[in-house]
Design a protein around this motif. Sequence first.
Motif, mmCIF file in Angstrom:
data_model
loop_
_atom_site.group_PDB
_atom_site.id
_atom_site.type_symbol
_atom_site.label_atom_id
_atom_site.label_comp_id
_atom_site.label_asym_id
_atom_site.label_seq_id
_atom_site.Cartn_x
_atom_site.Cartn_y
_atom_site.Cartn_z
ATOM 1 N N ILE A 47 0.851 -1.183 0.000
ATOM 2 C CA ILE A 47 0.000 0.000 0.000
ATOM 3 C C ILE A 47 0.889 1.236 0.000
ATOM 4 C CG2 ILE A 47 -1.751 1.283 1.274
ATOM 5 C CD1 ILE A 47 -2.675 -1.390 2.457
ATOM 6 N N ILE A 48 1.935 1.172 0.801
ATOM 7 C CA ILE A 48 2.955 2.212 0.833
ATOM 8 C C ILE A 48 4.258 1.555 1.271
ATOM 9 C CG2 ILE A 48 2.438 2.898 3.217
ATOM 10 C CD1 ILE A 48 3.062 5.822 2.281
ATOM 11 N N SER A 49 5.379 2.023 0.749
ATOM 12 C CA SER A 49 6.667 1.375 0.994
ATOM 13 C C SER A 49 7.575 2.261 1.832
ATOM 14 C CB SER A 49 7.361 1.059 -0.334
ATOM 15 O OG SER A 49 6.572 0.185 -1.120
ATOM 16 N N GLU A 50 8.474 1.610 2.552
ATOM 17 C CA GLU A 50 9.467 2.317 3.353
ATOM 18 C C GLU A 50 10.246 3.294 2.476
ATOM 19 O OE1 GLU A 50 13.195 1.334 6.410
ATOM 20 O OE2 GLU A 50 11.984 -0.295 5.566
ATOM 21 N N HIS A 109 -1.275 9.096 11.651
ATOM 22 C CA HIS A 109 -0.457 10.310 11.630
ATOM 23 C C HIS A 109 0.764 10.204 10.718
ATOM 24 C CE1 HIS A 109 -2.932 11.970 14.751
ATOM 25 N NE2 HIS A 109 -2.668 10.968 15.564
ATOM 26 N N THR A 110 0.770 9.246 9.795
ATOM 27 C CA THR A 110 1.959 9.102 8.937
ATOM 28 C C THR A 110 2.188 10.304 8.041
ATOM 29 O OG1 THR A 110 0.602 7.898 7.334
ATOM 30 C CG2 THR A 110 1.932 6.590 8.847
ATOM 31 N N THR A 111 1.136 11.053 7.707
ATOM 32 C CA THR A 111 1.315 12.187 6.791
ATOM 33 C C THR A 111 2.153 13.301 7.423
ATOM 34 O OG1 THR A 111 -0.840 13.044 7.545
ATOM 35 C CG2 THR A 111 -0.809 11.734 5.525
ATOM 36 N N ILE A 112 2.378 13.225 8.735
ATOM 37 C CA ILE A 112 3.247 14.205 9.405
ATOM 38 C C ILE A 112 4.710 13.920 9.095
ATOM 39 C CG2 ILE A 112 3.955 15.096 11.667
ATOM 40 C CD1 ILE A 112 1.177 14.386 12.697
ATOM 41 N N LEU A 113 5.021 12.654 8.752
ATOM 42 C CA LEU A 113 6.401 12.230 8.572
ATOM 43 C C LEU A 113 6.947 12.627 7.206
ATOM 44 C CD1 LEU A 113 6.002 8.596 9.982
ATOM 45 C CD2 LEU A 113 6.783 10.633 11.223
ATOM 46 N N ASP A 114 8.278 12.768 7.135
ATOM 47 C CA ASP A 114 8.934 13.044 5.854
ATOM 48 C C ASP A 114 8.985 11.795 4.991
ATOM 49 O OD1 ASP A 114 9.409 15.713 6.425
ATOM 50 O OD2 ASP A 114 11.307 15.278 7.435
ATOM 51 N N GLN A 115 9.132 10.631 5.638
ATOM 52 C CA GLN A 115 9.150 9.386 4.885
ATOM 53 C C GLN A 115 8.738 8.231 5.786
ATOM 54 O OE1 GLN A 115 13.038 7.687 3.836
ATOM 55 N NE2 GLN A 115 14.025 9.320 5.021
ATOM 56 N N MET A 116 8.224 7.191 5.181
ATOM 57 C CA MET A 116 7.815 6.007 5.930
ATOM 58 C C MET A 116 9.034 5.254 6.444
ATOM 59 S SD MET A 116 4.479 5.471 6.158
ATOM 60 C CE MET A 116 4.216 3.695 6.266
ATOM 61 N N ASP A 117 8.961 4.766 7.695
ATOM 62 C CA ASP A 117 10.042 3.956 8.241
ATOM 63 C C ASP A 117 9.723 2.472 8.193
ATOM 64 O OD1 ASP A 117 8.265 3.490 10.392
ATOM 65 O OD2 ASP A 117 9.083 5.167 11.520
ATOM 66 N N HIS A 118 8.582 2.104 7.581
ATOM 67 C CA HIS A 118 8.210 0.711 7.373
ATOM 68 C C HIS A 118 7.254 0.652 6.183
ATOM 69 C CE1 HIS A 118 4.838 2.285 9.786
ATOM 70 N NE2 HIS A 118 4.099 1.343 9.232
ATOM 71 N N SER A 119 6.938 -0.538 5.755
ATOM 72 C CA SER A 119 6.022 -0.725 4.633
ATOM 73 C C SER A 119 4.727 -1.373 5.114
ATOM 74 C CB SER A 119 6.670 -1.616 3.561
ATOM 75 O OG SER A 119 7.894 -1.074 3.105
ATOM 76 N N ILE A 120 3.667 -1.202 4.328
ATOM 77 C CA ILE A 120 2.390 -1.859 4.598
ATOM 78 C C ILE A 120 2.008 -2.656 3.354
ATOM 79 C CG2 ILE A 120 -0.041 -1.552 5.185
ATOM 80 C CD1 ILE A 120 0.712 1.067 6.551
ATOM 81 N N ARG A 121 1.799 -3.948 3.548
ATOM 82 C CA ARG A 121 1.552 -4.861 2.425
ATOM 83 C C ARG A 121 0.221 -5.572 2.617
ATOM 84 N NH1 ARG A 121 5.625 -8.859 3.107
ATOM 85 N NH2 ARG A 121 4.114 -10.224 4.114
ATOM 86 N N LYS A 154 7.155 9.182 0.824
ATOM 87 C CA LYS A 154 6.524 10.280 1.555
ATOM 88 C C LYS A 154 5.027 9.988 1.636
ATOM 89 C CE LYS A 154 5.226 14.315 3.155
ATOM 90 N NZ LYS A 154 5.293 14.611 4.590
ATOM 91 N N PRO A 155 4.478 9.746 2.827
ATOM 92 C CA PRO A 155 3.049 9.451 2.933
ATOM 93 C C PRO A 155 2.208 10.722 2.811
ATOM 94 C CG PRO A 155 4.070 9.415 5.109
ATOM 95 C CD PRO A 155 5.177 9.663 4.124
ATOM 96 N N ASP A 156 1.189 10.688 1.967
ATOM 97 C CA ASP A 156 0.306 11.848 1.849
ATOM 98 C C ASP A 156 -1.166 11.457 1.950
ATOM 99 O OD1 ASP A 156 0.008 10.526 -0.544
ATOM 100 O OD2 ASP A 156 0.767 12.150 -1.800
ATOM 101 N N GLU A 157 -1.432 10.187 2.255
ATOM 102 C CA GLU A 157 -2.799 9.717 2.395
ATOM 103 C C GLU A 157 -2.896 8.727 3.559
ATOM 104 O OE1 GLU A 157 -4.486 9.843 -2.173
ATOM 105 O OE2 GLU A 157 -3.254 8.138 -1.552
ATOM 106 N N VAL A 158 -4.089 8.595 4.103
ATOM 107 C CA VAL A 158 -4.377 7.636 5.159
ATOM 108 C C VAL A 158 -5.401 6.656 4.619
ATOM 109 C CG1 VAL A 158 -5.329 7.328 7.480
ATOM 110 C CG2 VAL A 158 -3.899 9.321 6.973
ATOM 111 N N TYR A 159 -5.208 5.367 4.901
ATOM 112 C CA TYR A 159 -6.085 4.318 4.391
ATOM 113 C C TYR A 159 -6.865 3.678 5.533
ATOM 114 C CZ TYR A 159 -3.045 4.706 0.315
ATOM 115 O OH TYR A 159 -2.332 5.190 -0.758
#
Length: 229
Positions: A27-30, A71-83, A33-38
Amino acid sequence: MELTDEEKKTLENAARQRITIRKGKDIISEGQKPDEVYLIEEGWACRYKLLENGEHHIMAYLIPGDLCDLHTTILDQMDHSIRTITPLKAAVYSANEISNLMAKNVRLARALTWSTMVDEAILREWLVNAGSRAADKRLAHFFCEMLIRSRAAGLSQDNSFEFPITQAELGESMGLTEVHINRVLQRLRGEGLIATDNKRLVILDWVRLKAFAQFNPNYLHCQIEPCDA
């Protein structure tokens, strides 16, 4: 925390779009930059880290009703992935939509914050599970957790629930080899504690399984208790 029908409708209508994602896709990878919440509506997913040797370590399982990190959209980049573990349907929200929801509806803000706090509580319990419990109790504890979470989401039938996780994925999340997972599953089945039926897990004796795992559901912060059968 239980939402009213009106609050559920508000959350449903705020979604920017709804998407379908095939099994085994990030869904999003490490590093992104997260810009959406699922918000998961159907299917299962997992949070994981990709190790240097190419192996995966699963840190959490996400089921219908779970948010993929509020709250991932606050971060500059993901530190983990969601599969995705199964084919998955999700509602997609922008950071602004989430902020507006929380600003305009106190109860929704409280519910979303509560969800994040429960995620953190589950992570703490997983750390205890990995560091302090033997393999058989570790797996039994996880099964107890998933039954209560499934019941809270309205996904269980009696003491059974959808369980699409493979033995390899169980090993990735429990810190055990697939062979060890297989042995523990055979033991729990042999003692009449669990059964599996077409990607469903059946808790045959909740009282005994709970006692064996030394399971205290307080970290899940819900009042739902499975049947004693």
